[in-house]
Write an enzyme that holds these catalytic residues in place. Structure first.
Site, PDB file in Angstrom:
ATOM      1  N   LYS A   1       0.863  -1.189   0.000  1.00 30.34           N
ATOM      2  CA  LYS A   1       0.000   0.000   0.000  1.00 30.34           C
ATOM      3  C   LYS A   1       0.895   1.232   0.000  1.00 30.34           C
ATOM      4  O   LYS A   1       1.740   1.397   0.876  1.00 30.34           O
ATOM      5  CB  LYS A   1      -0.894   0.010   1.255  1.00 30.34           C
ATOM      6  CG  LYS A   1      -1.622   1.345   1.492  1.00 30.34           C
ATOM      7  CD  LYS A   1      -2.511   1.321   2.745  1.00 30.34           C
ATOM      8  CE  LYS A   1      -3.064   2.717   3.055  1.00 30.34           C
ATOM      9  NZ  LYS A   1      -3.895   2.754   4.281  1.00 30.34           N
TER      10      LYS A   1
ATOM     11  N   ASP B   1      -2.403  10.321   3.497  1.00 31.93           N
ATOM     12  CA  ASP B   1      -3.795   9.927   3.699  1.00 31.93           C
ATOM     13  C   ASP B   1      -4.508  10.966   4.551  1.00 31.93           C
ATOM     14  O   ASP B   1      -4.485  10.906   5.780  1.00 31.93           O
ATOM     15  CB  ASP B   1      -3.858   8.541   4.368  1.00 31.93           C
ATOM     16  CG  ASP B   1      -5.297   8.090   4.603  1.00 31.93           C
ATOM     17  OD1 ASP B   1      -6.219   8.713   4.030  1.00 31.93           O
ATOM     18  OD2 ASP B   1      -5.486   7.101   5.348  1.00 31.93           O
TER      19      ASP B   1
ATOM     20  N   LYS C   1      -9.855  13.179   7.979  1.00 35.35           N
ATOM     21  CA  LYS C   1      -9.400  12.823   9.323  1.00 35.35           C
ATOM     22  C   LYS C   1      -9.357  14.061  10.211  1.00 35.35           C
ATOM     23  O   LYS C   1      -9.211  15.173   9.705  1.00 35.35           O
ATOM     24  CB  LYS C   1      -7.973  12.260   9.232  1.00 35.35           C
ATOM     25  CG  LYS C   1      -7.877  10.867   8.634  1.00 35.35           C
ATOM     26  CD  LYS C   1      -6.426  10.392   8.635  1.00 35.35           C
ATOM     27  CE  LYS C   1      -6.298   9.013   8.033  1.00 35.35           C
ATOM     28  NZ  LYS C   1      -6.947   7.943   8.822  1.00 35.35           N
TER      29      LYS C   1
ATOM     30  N   ASP D   1       1.816   6.458   5.476  1.00 38.09           N
ATOM     31  CA  ASP D   1       0.802   5.534   4.966  1.00 38.09           C
ATOM     32  C   ASP D   1       1.243   4.864   3.656  1.00 38.09           C
ATOM     33  O   ASP D   1       0.501   4.075   3.079  1.00 38.09           O
ATOM     34  CB  ASP D   1      -0.524   6.282   4.783  1.00 38.09           C
ATOM     35  CG  ASP D   1      -1.732   5.381   4.960  1.00 38.09           C
ATOM     36  OD1 ASP D   1      -1.579   4.311   5.588  1.00 38.09           O
ATOM     37  OD2 ASP D   1      -2.810   5.742   4.469  1.00 38.09           O
TER      38      ASP D   1
ATOM     39  N   GLU E   1      -9.268   3.772   2.332  1.00 42.09           N
ATOM     40  CA  GLU E   1      -8.778   3.829   0.959  1.00 42.09           C
ATOM     41  C   GLU E   1      -7.706   2.775   0.660  1.00 42.09           C
ATOM     42  O   GLU E   1      -7.533   2.396  -0.498  1.00 42.09           O
ATOM     43  CB  GLU E   1      -8.216   5.235   0.664  1.00 42.09           C
ATOM     44  CG  GLU E   1      -6.761   5.491   1.109  1.00 42.09           C
ATOM     45  CD  GLU E   1      -6.527   5.359   2.605  1.00 42.09           C
ATOM     46  OE1 GLU E   1      -7.496   5.476   3.381  1.00 42.09           O
ATOM     47  OE2 GLU E   1      -5.372   5.114   3.006  1.00 42.09           O
TER      48      GLU E   1
ATOM     49  N   ARG F   1      -7.558  -0.392   1.243  1.00 43.38           N
ATOM     50  CA  ARG F   1      -8.112  -1.623   0.672  1.00 43.38           C
ATOM     51  C   ARG F   1      -8.529  -1.426  -0.780  1.00 43.38           C
ATOM     52  O   ARG F   1      -8.509  -2.361  -1.568  1.00 43.38           O
ATOM     53  CB  ARG F   1      -9.269  -2.126   1.557  1.00 43.38           C
ATOM     54  CG  ARG F   1     -10.438  -1.205   1.628  1.00 43.38           C
ATOM     55  CD  ARG F   1     -11.331  -1.490   2.843  1.00 43.38           C
ATOM     56  NE  ARG F   1     -10.748  -0.998   4.091  1.00 43.38           N
ATOM     57  CZ  ARG F   1     -11.316  -1.114   5.284  1.00 43.38           C
ATOM     58  NH1 ARG F   1     -12.481  -1.721   5.403  1.00 43.38           N
ATOM     59  NH2 ARG F   1     -10.720  -0.643   6.364  1.00 43.38           N
TER      60      ARG F   1
END
Ligand code: BES
Ligand code: MN
Ligand code: ZN
Length: 494
Positions: free
Chosen positions: A259, A264, A271, A282, A343, A345
């Site tokens: 990933k 993010d 967030k 991330d 996001e 996944r």
């Protein structure tokens, strides 16, 4: 850091820091005893005046020893010789370096006549020193804010060639780990999908094949799940593919998928601002893929391996994906986006499908800073392991124990699967809020692996550490490089 090996029958140039050893109950190594005599018993007196007991993790610093030119002796405890493992010796080396990490001395001499496990043990100790020497100070403009610590390590040994050979193998892993730590530490205005692609292309010089799929190519492949995550960002998404063909021609590769969310923000499901800066790491999973591929090339691993990195930036904007949008993934399955902050996944869904579809790997392992929930479950000591294959799962767990990158396996069952069924699409990207967030995330990923033996490592708690870790100190850990290197060496080479 520059490491050189030197015969212990030659005279040492006495400069900088000298590292000596003792076992439990202060049974001094032969060399320590000799030098204790040279110092007129100063080492022994320092021992008597301290709480040092020679246990593992005991260290004692003795400044300006009498009768020697060294500026400092660092005495390291090795515990009971019979308890020593490669990992405990690496940690001892790291501990020694941590003590002198801010020293102004440039040279560190290692003189450990009785180190356990012979030349392998010595090489482990030195690789621990190296592991702990990494810093990220490129954005510090004041020299005084950049303690260098020793840059030259001289290792005294009776077997110069043997120790150097053993060390070179480990050094390749350290280099890979450092590359991971580097890209993970870089801020998101410096590392974003296209600059990660540049980092990857630099590895071509080591004999790796590097390919980059841009948004147009991914669109043509139908990777709308990955693409929708990046569509709110001004940065172009990238899929990076790195191949190492060190094994038998035609053997199915080991595939590692990462990933790579270079920042993010959460997207439209934004967030909270507290700690949002953490979300630069991330892309930690993709960082491990990059570092691991470098390691495999450096040590010319006898394996066919492919690394795939799904690189995107998750940002809110007028073009961002919305909660309620439905996208069709490359696999053909449709996904209702319920939360744009789930996001990772979405990125992995297409990266995993693409990887199994194109490379038909013998096993596929993904790494992702996927869920905050994994830290609720196992804190900052284990990564979560999720797998459809007991054998791969055991191999990974075992490798983790050897290198000190621990994994804890979680269940994956149909009962959790129901949680992500959508009313209008094949699935939705978050569970219905009935807990087990890390498991539902993994269950989502499983729908894109097409029954290939697969494992998912949720490294959200392990990619970065706000406290000291033995081998990596604070900050980026590179967690996963040592683990997968060990997994491959033990189970997939030759
Ligand atoms: N990147 C985060 C997970 C994360 C959290 C990594 C903390 C490292 C440290 C991930 O994309 C995310 O936002 N996950 C959500 C999932 C939720 C929306 C179902 C989470 O963990 O809250
Ligand atoms: Mn998120
Ligand atoms: Zn994320």
């Amino acid at each position: 850091m520059k490491v050189s090996f030197q015969s212990n029958t030659t005279d040492a140039v006495q400069k900088g820091i000298l590292v000596l050893g003792a076992f439990e109950d202060n049974a001094l190594f032969a060399r320590t005893n000799e030098l204790n005599a040279t110092t007129g018993g100063q080492i022994q007196r320092a021992l008597n005046a301290s709480s040092f007991k020679g246990k593992k993790d005991d260290v004692l610093s003795i400044p300006v020893p009498n009768g020697l030119e060294y500026a400092q002796i660092v005495l390291v405890g090795f515990g009971k010789a019979s308890d020593a493992t490669p990992l405990s010796l690496e940690e001892a080396g790291a501990k020694a370096l941590a003590v002198v990490a801010r020293s102004t001395q440039d040279t560190l001499t290692v003189d450990l006549s009785d180190i356990p496990l012979g030349k392998e043990g010595l090489a482990r100790f030195v690789s621990g020193i190296e592991m702990r020497s990494w810093r990220f100070d490129k954005y510090k403009t004041k020299e005084g804010d950049k303690p260098k610590g020793p840059e030259n390590v001289i290792v005294r040994t009776g077997d110069v060639d043997g120790a150097a050979l053993a060390f070179n193998r480990l050094h390749a892993v350290v280099e890979g780990n450092f590359l991971t730590r580097h890209v993970v530490s870089e801020p998101p205005n410096v590392i974003y999908p296209e600059t990660m692609a540049e980092q990857a292309k630099e590895l071509a010089a080591l004999g790796l094949k590097v390919e980059v799929l841009d948004e147009a190519k991914m669109k043509a492949l139908g990777m709308n799940s990955l693409l929708c995550v990046g569509q709110g960002s001004v940065r172009e998404s990238q899929l990076i593919v790195i191949q190492w063909d060190g094994g038998t021609l035609g053997n199915a590769p080991v595939a590692i998928v990462g990933k790579g969310v270079t920042f993010d923000s959460g997207g439209i499901s934004i967030k909270p601002s507290t700690n949002m800066e953490d979300m630069k790491y991330d892309m930690g999973g993709s960082g491990v893929v990059l570092g691991l591929m470098k390691t495999l090339a450096l040590r010319k691993a006898k394996v066919n391996a492919v690394g795939v990195m799904g690189m995107v930036e998750n940002m809110p904007s007028g073009s961002a994906v919305r909660p309620a949008d439905v996208v069709k993934s490359m696999s053909g399955q449709t996904i209702e986006i319920v939360n744009t902050d789930a996001e990772g996944r979405l990125v992995l869904a297409d990266a995993l499908w693409y990887t199994q579809d194109r490379f038909k790997p013998q096993v596929m392992i993904d790494l992702a800073t996927l869920t905050g929930a994994i830290t609720v479950a196992v804190g900052y000591e284990f990564a979560g392991l999720f797998s459809n294959n007991d054998r791969l799962s055991d191999q990974l767990t075992e490798a983790g124990k050897v290198v000190g990158e621990l994994l804890w396996r979680f269940p994956l069952t149909k009962t959790f699967d129901k949680d992500i069924d959508s009313d209008i699409a094949d699935m939705k990207n978050v569970g219905s809020g009935r807990g087990a967030g890390s498991i539902t995330a993994a269950q989502f990923l499983q729908r894109f692996v097409n029954n290939v033996p697969w494992a998912h490592l949720d490294i959200a708690g392990m990619a970065w550490d706000k406290k000291d870790r033995p081998l990596s100190g604070k900050g980026a850990t590179g967690f996963g490089v040592r683990l997968l290197d060990q997994l491959i060496e033990k189970n997939f080479e030759k």
